[in-house]
Design a protein around this motif. Structure first.
Motif, mmCIF file in Angstrom:
data_model
loop_
_atom_site.group_PDB
_atom_site.id
_atom_site.type_symbol
_atom_site.label_atom_id
_atom_site.label_comp_id
_atom_site.label_asym_id
_atom_site.label_seq_id
_atom_site.Cartn_x
_atom_site.Cartn_y
_atom_site.Cartn_z
ATOM 1 N N VAL A 180 0.793 -1.220 0.000
ATOM 2 C CA VAL A 180 0.000 0.000 0.000
ATOM 3 C C VAL A 180 0.832 1.281 0.000
ATOM 4 N N TRP A 181 2.119 1.199 0.387
ATOM 5 C CA TRP A 181 2.933 2.416 0.430
ATOM 6 C C TRP A 181 4.201 2.237 -0.386
ATOM 7 N N ASP A 182 4.445 3.168 -1.296
ATOM 8 C CA ASP A 182 5.673 3.116 -2.091
ATOM 9 C C ASP A 182 6.867 3.515 -1.222
ATOM 10 N N SER A 183 8.053 3.276 -1.733
ATOM 11 C CA SER A 183 9.267 3.497 -0.936
ATOM 12 C C SER A 183 9.519 4.972 -0.639
ATOM 13 N N PHE A 184 9.073 5.874 -1.524
ATOM 14 C CA PHE A 184 9.280 7.296 -1.234
ATOM 15 C C PHE A 184 8.449 7.744 -0.037
ATOM 16 N N VAL A 185 7.181 7.354 0.005
ATOM 17 C CA VAL A 185 6.326 7.731 1.130
ATOM 18 C C VAL A 185 6.890 7.186 2.439
ATOM 19 N N ARG A 186 7.364 5.936 2.405
ATOM 20 C CA ARG A 186 7.911 5.331 3.623
ATOM 21 C C ARG A 186 9.211 6.013 4.056
ATOM 22 N N LEU A 187 10.088 6.308 3.086
ATOM 23 C CA LEU A 187 11.344 6.974 3.413
ATOM 24 C C LEU A 187 11.089 8.402 3.882
ATOM 25 N N PHE A 188 10.118 9.068 3.268
ATOM 26 C CA PHE A 188 9.739 10.414 3.694
ATOM 27 C C PHE A 188 9.329 10.404 5.162
ATOM 28 N N HIS A 189 8.497 9.449 5.526
ATOM 29 C CA HIS A 189 8.017 9.342 6.901
ATOM 30 C C HIS A 189 9.184 9.177 7.878
#
Length: 214
Positions: free
Chosen positions: A10-19
């Motif tokens: 459900v979450w791409d790597s950019f969203v996860r790394l951003f978080h």
């Protein structure tokens, strides 16, 4: 008939790394301000502003479930969502919940305001933001006070966010794991995710531009 939940990314790597980077940078900004490391404070501030610019852009043209039009819903849906959550009827979604979506907007807004006011802040002696000379001394003082006070609001929102995540966990909704590895068990179809490296490269490009200009 109850549908079976399956693991879905459900979450791409950019969203996860951003978080993750936002957590680290906010902690770093807190530490540098308390310890007078204003050189690092400025660098961390530019880094977080770059990430925020890219996250807003990702909210327009990024992965389908990371777009604002997907997860920002009417506030009137929040009571219904919470009722389902507490009654055990809520099923995991492939994007932010009705309440979670507004939490994201509030946090993004606070962080953007914090980063922007930091650009114009000054202690009048040892440190001035890179754009402080663009405004009057009175405006610098006002924005500096706002910058300091606003950080307390950010800490309060972070605290509420942690409480909310724990509350969801008690209700069987695992938000932390999904933000770490990207997968969540749900009955919904997988969203259309864009390659996270695209967002990361663009964030780096924005950061380099800001470092050059600021």
């Amino acid at each position: 008939m109850i549908q079976k939940e399956n693991p879905v990314k459900v979450w791409d790597s950019f969203v996860r790394l951003f978080h993750l980077l936002i957590i680290l940078l906010v902690a770093g900004l807190w530490w540098t301000a308390d310890n007078g490391r204003m050189d690092l404070h400025k660098d961390f501030g530019i880094a977080i502003l770059s990430l925020l610019v890219m996250r807003i852009a990702w909210g327009v043209f990024g992965s389908s479930n990371a777009r604002f039009k997907t997860f920002v819903r009417s506030p009137l849906q929040i009571p219904s969502h919470l009722k389902k959550l507490f009654s055990g009827q809520y099923q995991s979604e492939t994007t932010h919940s009705a309440a979670g979506g507004w939490a994201v907007i509030i946090m993004l807004g606070l962080l953007v305001a914090q980063a922007v006011t930091g650009l114009f802040s000054s202690d009048g002696i040892l440190f001035s933001g890179p754009l402080a000379s663009w405004v009057s001394s009175d405006a610098q003082e006002l924005l500096t006070d706002w910058h300091k006070t606003q950080f307390d609001a950010i800490l309060i929102v972070i605290g509420l966010h942690v409480v909310a995540v724990l509350m969801y966990r008690l209700k069987g909704v695992k938000l932390i794991g999904a933000m770490v590895h990207g997968y969540k068990k749900t009955t919904q179809p997988a969203p259309q995710l864009k390659p996270g490296w695209q967002g990361l490269l663009l964030a780096i490009a924005v950061w380099l531009l800001f470092m050059l200009l600021l």
